[in-house]
Enzyme design. Structure first.
Site, PDB file in Angstrom:
ATOM      1  N   TRP A 157       0.798  -1.125   0.071  1.00 29.21           N
ATOM      2  CA  TRP A 157       0.138   0.066  -0.073  1.00 29.21           C
ATOM      3  C   TRP A 157       0.556   1.298   0.054  1.00 29.21           C
ATOM      4  CZ3 TRP A 157       1.846   2.499   4.035  1.00 29.21           C
ATOM      5  CH2 TRP A 157       2.175   1.760   5.254  1.00 29.21           C
ATOM      6  N   ASN A 158       2.281   1.198   0.388  1.00 27.21           N
ATOM      7  CA  ASN A 158       2.945   2.437   0.652  1.00 27.21           C
ATOM      8  C   ASN A 158       3.316   3.259  -0.812  1.00 27.21           C
ATOM      9  OD1 ASN A 158       4.614   0.397   0.167  1.00 27.21           O
ATOM     10  ND2 ASN A 158       6.158   1.087   1.543  1.00 27.21           N
ATOM     11  N   LYS A 181      -2.410  -8.485  -7.564  1.00 29.63           N
ATOM     12  CA  LYS A 181      -3.302  -8.153  -6.542  1.00 29.63           C
ATOM     13  C   LYS A 181      -2.809  -7.078  -5.649  1.00 29.63           C
ATOM     14  CE  LYS A 181      -3.356  -8.955  -2.106  1.00 29.63           C
ATOM     15  NZ  LYS A 181      -3.770  -7.860  -2.031  1.00 29.63           N
ATOM     16  N   PRO A 182      -3.212  -5.794  -5.858  1.00 32.56           N
ATOM     17  CA  PRO A 182      -2.714  -4.624  -5.076  1.00 32.56           C
ATOM     18  C   PRO A 182      -3.295  -4.677  -3.758  1.00 32.56           C
ATOM     19  CG  PRO A 182      -4.524  -3.886  -6.542  1.00 32.56           C
ATOM     20  CD  PRO A 182      -4.540  -5.472  -6.705  1.00 32.56           C
ATOM     21  N   ALA A 183      -2.633  -4.126  -2.792  1.00 38.82           N
ATOM     22  CA  ALA A 183      -3.108  -4.226  -1.150  1.00 38.82           C
ATOM     23  C   ALA A 183      -4.537  -3.582  -1.281  1.00 38.82           C
ATOM     24  CB  ALA A 183      -2.299  -3.058  -0.529  1.00 38.82           C
ATOM     25  N   GLY A 235       6.668  -6.540   0.749  1.00 44.43           N
ATOM     26  CA  GLY A 235       5.768  -6.389   1.769  1.00 44.43           C
ATOM     27  C   GLY A 235       6.827  -6.774   2.958  1.00 44.43           C
ATOM     28  N   SER A 236       6.156  -7.232   3.891  1.00 37.33           N
ATOM     29  CA  SER A 236       6.771  -7.915   5.284  1.00 37.33           C
ATOM     30  C   SER A 236       7.303  -9.150   5.068  1.00 37.33           C
ATOM     31  CB  SER A 236       5.936  -8.000   6.319  1.00 37.33           C
ATOM     32  OG  SER A 236       4.986  -9.069   6.146  1.00 37.33           O
ATOM     33  N   GLU A 257      10.805  -8.653  -2.266  1.00 35.10           N
ATOM     34  CA  GLU A 257      11.556  -7.370  -1.509  1.00 35.10           C
ATOM     35  C   GLU A 257      10.768  -7.475  -0.139  1.00 35.10           C
ATOM     36  OE1 GLU A 257      11.522  -3.908  -0.574  1.00 35.10           O
ATOM     37  OE2 GLU A 257      10.460  -3.061  -1.956  1.00 35.10           O
ATOM     38  N   CYS A 291      10.280   0.814   3.146  1.00 37.76           N
ATOM     39  CA  CYS A 291      11.077  -0.273   3.663  1.00 37.76           C
ATOM     40  C   CYS A 291      12.795   0.246   3.589  1.00 37.76           C
ATOM     41  CB  CYS A 291      11.124  -1.348   2.998  1.00 37.76           C
ATOM     42  SG  CYS A 291      11.188  -0.983   0.911  1.00 37.76           S
ATOM     43  N   GLU A 388      11.066  -2.622  12.427  1.00 40.99           N
ATOM     44  CA  GLU A 388      10.689  -1.492  11.356  1.00 40.99           C
ATOM     45  C   GLU A 388       9.694  -0.512  11.736  1.00 40.99           C
ATOM     46  OE1 GLU A 388      10.754  -1.620   6.617  1.00 40.99           O
ATOM     47  OE2 GLU A 388       9.933  -3.219   7.516  1.00 40.99           O
ATOM     48  N   SER A 448      16.905   5.230  -4.338  1.00 42.43           N
ATOM     49  CA  SER A 448      15.936   4.467  -5.238  1.00 42.43           C
ATOM     50  C   SER A 448      16.162   5.239  -6.738  1.00 42.43           C
ATOM     51  CB  SER A 448      14.482   4.691  -4.901  1.00 42.43           C
ATOM     52  OG  SER A 448      14.100   4.025  -3.801  1.00 42.43           O
ATOM     53  N   GLU A 465      14.918  -5.528  -8.558  1.00 43.97           N
ATOM     54  CA  GLU A 465      13.991  -5.158  -9.432  1.00 43.97           C
ATOM     55  C   GLU A 465      14.661  -3.538  -9.866  1.00 43.97           C
ATOM     56  OE1 GLU A 465       9.580  -6.325  -7.780  1.00 43.97           O
ATOM     57  OE2 GLU A 465      10.506  -4.602  -6.572  1.00 43.97           O
TER      58      GLU A 465
END
Length: 485
Positions: A157-158, A181-183, A235-236, A257, A291, A388, A448, A465
Site C-alpha cells: 500500500w505504501n 493483487k494490489p493491497a 511487503g513484510s 522485496e 522499507c 521496522e 531509489s 527490481e
C-alpha cells in the site's frame, strides 16, 4: 480534481481478460481515507474463483504475448509512460487520497514510477542470448532468452503506483503475462494503471487485476496451480516467508522485496548539515512508511548533539495534515494500527531512557496522524532499534569507533538499505564493503532509481527490481547445442 475521476464506476471492479466486471457474488470492499477514516469509494472484493479466472486469462494470453515483437512490447510501455506523465496530477491526487501522502510527494512517485515503464520500454529490445564456439571445437553453443510465463504480483500500500510499475514494466518487456493483487487499502491507483495500460494498447489478458481482502487464500490458490511460474512480492518478511514456502511444490521463481531496518551512520568527519538534509529525505520520504526508510540513526558521539538539535528543528517545523491540503508536509499514516505500532515503539524507547527532542505523540483529532519525532540517547537494545518503525520517528544512538558503527549497523536480520555520511574516501570504501546490505547510500538520503538494481539480502529478501538486472528476473535461459557442420 480529486483523482477519483481517473476511474469510471465500472473500473472499480475486477479487470480480467480485458473486461471490467464485478466480483463473484457482487461483493465489495471499502477504500478508506486515512486522513479522517471516511469511505472514499468501493471496489470489487474478489473471490478465489475470480483469482483463478484471472490466471486462466493470463495463461490463455501467454503464448501470443511471448511471440509479440520486442519493439511492440516496448512501444506499449512507452505510450503508457507518456499517458501517466500527462496525467501526473490526477494520479498524484488519487494516491494522496487513498494512501495519505502529500500531493507533492505523490507527484514524485508518479515521476519515479512512470520511469520504470520508460526504462523497460528501452530494455525490451535488448534481450539477447549468445553464440559461441565450444571450447573443444566441433560444435556451437547457442543460448536463447524466453519469458518465464504467467506471474503473480502482490503489491503493497505504501507506493501504490511505483511498486506496480516496477514489476509490470519488466514483465511486459520480457513477454510475461500477469495477475496483480494490489493491497486492499490502496487498490485505486492499480486499477487506474490497468486502465492506462489498456489505453496504451496492452492486449487483453496480459495484465489482470484482482482486488480482494482474501490475501492468504488468494496466494494459496494461485501458487498451488502449476501454470503459475513466478511470484514477485513486496511487503513484510513474515508474509514473504509464507509465500516462499507456498512456492515449493511448484518450484516457482521468486522475487522477494521484504522488510528493512536501515542504519543511517554519521561519522565524526561528516558534513552535519548535509547529513541532516539526507536524514530528512531518508526518514521522511512517505512519512517514514518505506522499507528503505532510515530506521536506526547511528551518530558519532562528538556530533550527536548537533545532529539531533538540527534534525529536531527541521522535523519539528513540518506541518502535519491532510495530504491534499496546501502547505502540508506530512500526511497521515495508513491506518489506526500503524499509529498504535509507532506509539508503542516510541513509548518503549522513552521508558528505556530516550530523550524526546521533538514530537513523541499522536496529535488529537480524526485521522491516522503521528507527529514527526526525534529521540536522542535511545538504548541500543530498545525495541525501536529492532522493529521496522514505518512512521516519522528518528531514534538516535551514539557510537565511538568505525568498527562499532559497522558492527551495530549489521546487527540486524535485515539487509535492504543503508546510509553513510563521511568525507573520508578510504572510509567510504571500507564501510560500503563491510555493510551487509543490498544497497548503500553514500552522502545521500535517496537511493531509489529505476536504472539501479533494487533489493536486499538476509531477511530483506532476494532478487532485484530495476536496472539491467530487473528484466533477468522474468527470463529463462534455453541452451541449444549445434553441430559444427
Amino acid at each position: 480534481m480529486n483523482g477519483l475521476d481517473l476511474l469510471t464506476p465500472e473500473q472499480r471492479g475486477l479487470f480480467i481478460g480485458g473486461v471490467w466486471r464485478e466480483a463473484e457474488g457482487g461483493k465489495r470492499l471499502d477504500v478508506l481515507d486515512p486522513a479522517d477514516g471516511s469511505v472514499l469509494t468501493e471496489v470489487a472484493d474478489g473471490s478465489i474463483a475470480d483469482a483463478l479466472e484471472a490466471l486462466d486469462a493470463a495463461v490463455d494470453a501467454q503464448a501470443a504475448w511471448a511471440a509479440t515483437a520486442p519493439r511492440e512490447r516496448g512501444e506499449i510501455l512507452r505510450r503508457a509512460f507518456e499517458l501517466i506523465t500527462a496525467r501526473a496530477d490526477q494520479f498524484a491526487h488519487l494516491m494522496s487520497l487513498e494512501m495519505g501522502k502529500t500531493v507533492a510527494e505523490a507527484k514524485g512517485e508518479v515521476t519515479y514510477g512512470a520511469e520504470f515503464f520508460r526504462w523497460y520500454a528501452e530494455e525490451a529490445v535488448r534481450i539477447h542470448g549468445r553464440w559461441m564456439q565450444a571450447p573443444g571445437g566441433g560444435s556451437r553453443l547457442l543460448t536463447i532468452k524466453k519469458p518465464v510465463g504467467p506471474c503473480l504480483f502482490i503489491t503493497p500500500w505504501n507506493f501504490p503506483l511505483a511498486m506496480g510499475t516496477r514489476k509490470i514494466g519488466p514483465a511486459v518487456a520480457a513477454g510475461c503475462t500477469m495477475v496483480v493483487k494490489p493491497a486492499h487499502q490502496t487498490p485505486l491507483t492499480m486499477l487506474a494503471l490497468a486502465a492506462t495500460l489498456t489505453e496504451a494498447g496492452l492486449p487483453d489478458g496480459v495484465l489482470n487485476v484482482v482486488t480482494t481482502t482474501h490475501t492468504r487464500e488468494f496466494s494459496e490458490a494461485l501458487q498451488g496451480d502449476d501454470r503459475l511460474r513466478k511470484v514477485s512480492f513486496t511487503g513484510s518478511t513474515g508474509v514473504g516467508k509464507v509465500l516462499v514456502r507456498q512456492s515449493a511444490d511448484q518450484l516457482q521463481r521468486l522475487s522477494m522485496e521484504l522488510g528493512g531496518n536501515a542504519p543511517f551512520i554519521v561519522f565524526e568527519d561528516a558534513d552535519v548539515d548535509a547529513a541532516v538534509d539526507g536524514a530528512m529525505i531518508a526518514k521522511m520520504r512517505n512519512m517514514g512508511e518505506a522499507c528503505t526508510a532510515a530506521n536506526r540513526f547511528l551518530v558519532h558521539s562528538s556530533v550527536a548533539e548537533e545532529f539531533a538539535d538540527k534534525l529536531g528543528r527541521r522535523m519539528g517545523a513540518l506541518s502535519v495534515g491532510r495530504g491534499q491540503a496546501d502547505g502540508v508536509d506530512v500526511g497521515p499514516l495508513i491506518d489506526e494500527k500503524a499509529v498504535e505500532s509507532v506509539s508503542q515503539l516510541v513509548t518503549d524507547a522513552i521508558h528505556g531512557g530516550a530523550r524526546v527532542v521533538t514530537g513523541g505523540s499522536a496529535p488529537d483529532g480524526p485521522g491516522y496522524f503521528y507527529s514527526p519525532t526525534v529521540l536522542l540517547d535511545v538504548p541500543a537494545d530498545a525495541e525501536i532499534t529492532v522493529q521496522e518503525i514505518f512512521g516519522p520517528v528518528a531514534p538516535i544512538t551514539t557510537f565511538e569507533t568505525e568498527d562499532e558503527a559497522i558492527r551495530r549497523a549489521n546487527d540486524t536480520e535485515y539487509g535492504l538499505a543503508s546510509y553513510v555520511y563521511t568525507r573520508d574516501l578510504a572510509r567510504t570504501i571500507r564501510v560500503a564493503e563491510a555493510l551487509e546490505f543490498g544497497m548503500v547510500g553514500i552522502n545521500s538520503g535517496l537511493i531509489s532509481n529505476p536504472a539501479a538494481p533494487f533489493g536486499g539480502v538476509k531477511s530483506s529478501g532476494f532478487g532485484r527490481e530495476g536496472g539491467f538486472e530487473g528484466i533477468e528476473e522474468y527470463l529463462e535461459t534455453t541452451y541449444v547445442a549445434l553441430p559444427a557442420g
